[in-house]
Motif scaffolding. Structure first.
Motif, PDB file in Angstrom:
ATOM      1  N   ALA A 156      50.495  11.178  37.850  1.00  0.00           N
ATOM      2  CA  ALA A 156      51.893  10.889  37.729  1.00  0.00           C
ATOM      3  C   ALA A 156      52.277  12.369  38.593  1.00  0.00           C
ATOM      4  O   ALA A 156      53.330  11.985  39.098  1.00  0.00           O
ATOM      5  N   THR A 157      51.853  13.480  38.516  1.00  0.00           N
ATOM      6  CA  THR A 157      52.175  14.464  39.255  1.00  0.00           C
ATOM      7  C   THR A 157      51.988  14.345  40.654  1.00  0.00           C
ATOM      8  O   THR A 157      53.069  14.770  41.361  1.00  0.00           O
ATOM      9  N   VAL A 158      51.276  13.809  40.958  1.00  0.00           N
ATOM     10  CA  VAL A 158      51.148  13.303  42.401  1.00  0.00           C
ATOM     11  C   VAL A 158      52.299  12.425  42.948  1.00  0.00           C
ATOM     12  O   VAL A 158      52.786  12.526  44.221  1.00  0.00           O
ATOM     13  N   VAL A 159      52.495  11.580  42.080  1.00  0.00           N
ATOM     14  CA  VAL A 159      53.598  10.638  42.366  1.00  0.00           C
ATOM     15  C   VAL A 159      54.910  11.196  42.854  1.00  0.00           C
ATOM     16  O   VAL A 159      55.348  11.016  43.813  1.00  0.00           O
ATOM     17  N   VAL A 160      55.549  12.291  41.898  1.00  0.00           N
ATOM     18  CA  VAL A 160      56.545  13.019  42.205  1.00  0.00           C
ATOM     19  C   VAL A 160      56.604  14.039  43.183  1.00  0.00           C
ATOM     20  O   VAL A 160      57.350  14.192  43.949  1.00  0.00           O
ATOM     21  N   LEU A 161      55.560  14.772  43.354  1.00  0.00           N
ATOM     22  CA  LEU A 161      55.553  15.880  44.019  1.00  0.00           C
ATOM     23  C   LEU A 161      54.707  15.878  45.548  1.00  0.00           C
ATOM     24  O   LEU A 161      55.240  16.628  46.235  1.00  0.00           O
ATOM     25  N   SER A 162      54.071  14.916  45.532  1.00  0.00           N
ATOM     26  CA  SER A 162      53.488  14.891  47.048  1.00  0.00           C
ATOM     27  C   SER A 162      54.002  13.339  47.727  1.00  0.00           C
ATOM     28  O   SER A 162      53.870  13.155  48.922  1.00  0.00           O
ATOM     29  N   ASP A 168      54.646  16.700  29.106  1.00  0.00           N
ATOM     30  CA  ASP A 168      53.761  17.426  30.031  1.00  0.00           C
ATOM     31  C   ASP A 168      54.078  17.293  31.586  1.00  0.00           C
ATOM     32  O   ASP A 168      54.248  18.331  32.294  1.00  0.00           O
ATOM     33  N   PHE A 169      54.468  16.031  31.909  1.00  0.00           N
ATOM     34  CA  PHE A 169      55.001  15.839  33.187  1.00  0.00           C
ATOM     35  C   PHE A 169      56.288  16.588  33.519  1.00  0.00           C
ATOM     36  O   PHE A 169      56.427  17.104  34.668  1.00  0.00           O
ATOM     37  N   ILE A 170      57.133  16.531  32.575  1.00  0.00           N
ATOM     38  CA  ILE A 170      58.306  17.128  32.713  1.00  0.00           C
ATOM     39  C   ILE A 170      58.289  18.665  32.805  1.00  0.00           C
ATOM     40  O   ILE A 170      59.032  19.299  33.893  1.00  0.00           O
ATOM     41  N   VAL A 220      59.263  20.678  35.986  1.00  0.00           N
ATOM     42  CA  VAL A 220      60.281  21.967  35.857  1.00  0.00           C
ATOM     43  C   VAL A 220      59.701  23.152  36.473  1.00  0.00           C
ATOM     44  O   VAL A 220      60.388  23.860  37.341  1.00  0.00           O
ATOM     45  N   SER A 221      58.448  23.341  36.471  1.00  0.00           N
ATOM     46  CA  SER A 221      57.768  24.743  36.763  1.00  0.00           C
ATOM     47  C   SER A 221      57.853  24.524  38.344  1.00  0.00           C
ATOM     48  O   SER A 221      58.025  25.429  39.088  1.00  0.00           O
ATOM     49  N   ASN A 222      57.534  23.352  38.926  1.00  0.00           N
ATOM     50  CA  ASN A 222      57.574  23.254  40.369  1.00  0.00           C
ATOM     51  C   ASN A 222      58.809  23.417  41.115  1.00  0.00           C
ATOM     52  O   ASN A 222      58.940  23.800  41.945  1.00  0.00           O
ATOM     53  N   ILE A 223      59.823  22.538  40.446  1.00  0.00           N
ATOM     54  CA  ILE A 223      61.177  22.758  40.984  1.00  0.00           C
ATOM     55  C   ILE A 223      61.835  23.953  40.899  1.00  0.00           C
ATOM     56  O   ILE A 223      62.574  24.442  41.693  1.00  0.00           O
ATOM     57  N   SER A 224      61.610  24.824  39.796  1.00  0.00           N
ATOM     58  CA  SER A 224      61.984  26.162  39.660  1.00  0.00           C
ATOM     59  C   SER A 224      61.441  27.255  40.775  1.00  0.00           C
ATOM     60  O   SER A 224      62.162  28.167  41.196  1.00  0.00           O
ATOM     61  N   ARG A 225      60.481  26.757  41.330  1.00  0.00           N
ATOM     62  CA  ARG A 225      59.860  27.583  42.443  1.00  0.00           C
ATOM     63  C   ARG A 225      60.704  27.250  43.896  1.00  0.00           C
ATOM     64  O   ARG A 225      60.318  27.890  44.732  1.00  0.00           O
ATOM     65  N   LYS A 226      61.479  26.241  43.867  1.00  0.00           N
ATOM     66  CA  LYS A 226      61.938  25.951  45.195  1.00  0.00           C
ATOM     67  C   LYS A 226      63.053  27.093  45.146  1.00  0.00           C
ATOM     68  O   LYS A 226      63.301  27.674  44.723  1.00  0.00           O
ATOM     69  N   SER A 227      63.486  26.944  46.687  1.00  0.00           N
ATOM     70  CA  SER A 227      64.250  28.283  46.954  1.00  0.00           C
ATOM     71  C   SER A 227      65.677  27.945  46.415  1.00  0.00           C
ATOM     72  O   SER A 227      66.109  26.648  46.101  1.00  0.00           O
ATOM     73  N   LEU A 228      66.572  29.076  46.210  1.00  0.00           N
ATOM     74  CA  LEU A 228      67.789  28.697  45.824  1.00  0.00           C
ATOM     75  C   LEU A 228      68.657  28.114  46.502  1.00  0.00           C
ATOM     76  O   LEU A 228      69.519  27.061  45.962  1.00  0.00           O
ATOM     77  N   THR A 284      69.383  22.590  36.892  1.00  0.00           N
ATOM     78  CA  THR A 284      68.811  21.747  37.846  1.00  0.00           C
ATOM     79  C   THR A 284      67.306  21.314  37.647  1.00  0.00           C
ATOM     80  O   THR A 284      67.167  20.157  37.833  1.00  0.00           O
ATOM     81  N   PRO A 285      66.407  22.187  37.278  1.00  0.00           N
ATOM     82  CA  PRO A 285      65.098  21.712  37.226  1.00  0.00           C
ATOM     83  C   PRO A 285      64.714  21.067  36.081  1.00  0.00           C
ATOM     84  O   PRO A 285      64.261  19.642  36.308  1.00  0.00           O
ATOM     85  N   SER A 286      65.560  21.068  34.930  1.00  0.00           N
ATOM     86  CA  SER A 286      65.409  20.227  33.535  1.00  0.00           C
ATOM     87  C   SER A 286      65.932  18.970  33.796  1.00  0.00           C
ATOM     88  O   SER A 286      65.314  17.917  33.757  1.00  0.00           O
ATOM     89  N   VAL A 287      67.263  19.076  34.611  1.00  0.00           N
ATOM     90  CA  VAL A 287      67.912  17.868  34.824  1.00  0.00           C
ATOM     91  C   VAL A 287      67.294  16.933  35.721  1.00  0.00           C
ATOM     92  O   VAL A 287      67.136  15.499  35.686  1.00  0.00           O
ATOM     93  N   TYR A 288      66.895  17.265  36.927  1.00  0.00           N
ATOM     94  CA  TYR A 288      65.959  16.565  37.950  1.00  0.00           C
ATOM     95  C   TYR A 288      64.827  15.878  37.319  1.00  0.00           C
ATOM     96  O   TYR A 288      64.725  14.840  37.422  1.00  0.00           O
ATOM     97  N   CYS A 289      64.130  16.713  36.655  1.00  0.00           N
ATOM     98  CA  CYS A 289      62.712  16.237  35.958  1.00  0.00           C
ATOM     99  C   CYS A 289      63.065  15.202  35.055  1.00  0.00           C
ATOM    100  O   CYS A 289      62.083  14.265  35.132  1.00  0.00           O
TER     101      CYS A 289
END
Length: 113
Positions: free
Chosen positions: A11-17, A41-43, A47-55, A72-77
């Protein structure tokens, strides 16, 4: 039977790559639909990955989603997860997003419409 760890990884691959096969996408979607624990777990991973994106990236995402940068991270996810599990966000939408091309369906999902 697919293990929870394998389903989460898939599932992570689907969204992140992006750029995944239809079978992998369908398997991930069904796993997310059927397991509240897997969705959580997926969310959290998302959230952890989106939080690391640039401002700047998070600001652009916040503007599109009509939310604050902080949320943004939690709403997006949550919205992406709901879009995937409901079938409103297809594999093609996800693959397009991975290429930097946001589809109208993805915009509707991200805006919570």
């Amino acid at each position: 039977m697919i293990s929870m760890r394998a389903a989460l990884a898939c599932a992570t691959v689907v969204v992140l790559s992006g750029c995944v096969s239809q079978a992998s996408y369908d398997t991930s979607r069904e796993a997310l639909r059927g397991s509240p624990a897997l969705r959580t777990d997926f969310i959290n991973n998302c959230v952890s990955n989106i939080s690391r994106k640039s401002l700047a990236q998070r600001q652009a995402m916040a503007k599109l989603m009509n939310t604050s940068v902080r949320n943004t991270p939690s709403v997006y996810c949550r919205r992406v997860t709901n879009g995937i599990t409901s079938g409103r966000m297809t594999r093609d939408d996800m693959n397009a997003a991975a290429r930097g091309q946001v589809t109208p369906a993805a915009v509707r999902v991200l805006q919570g419409r």
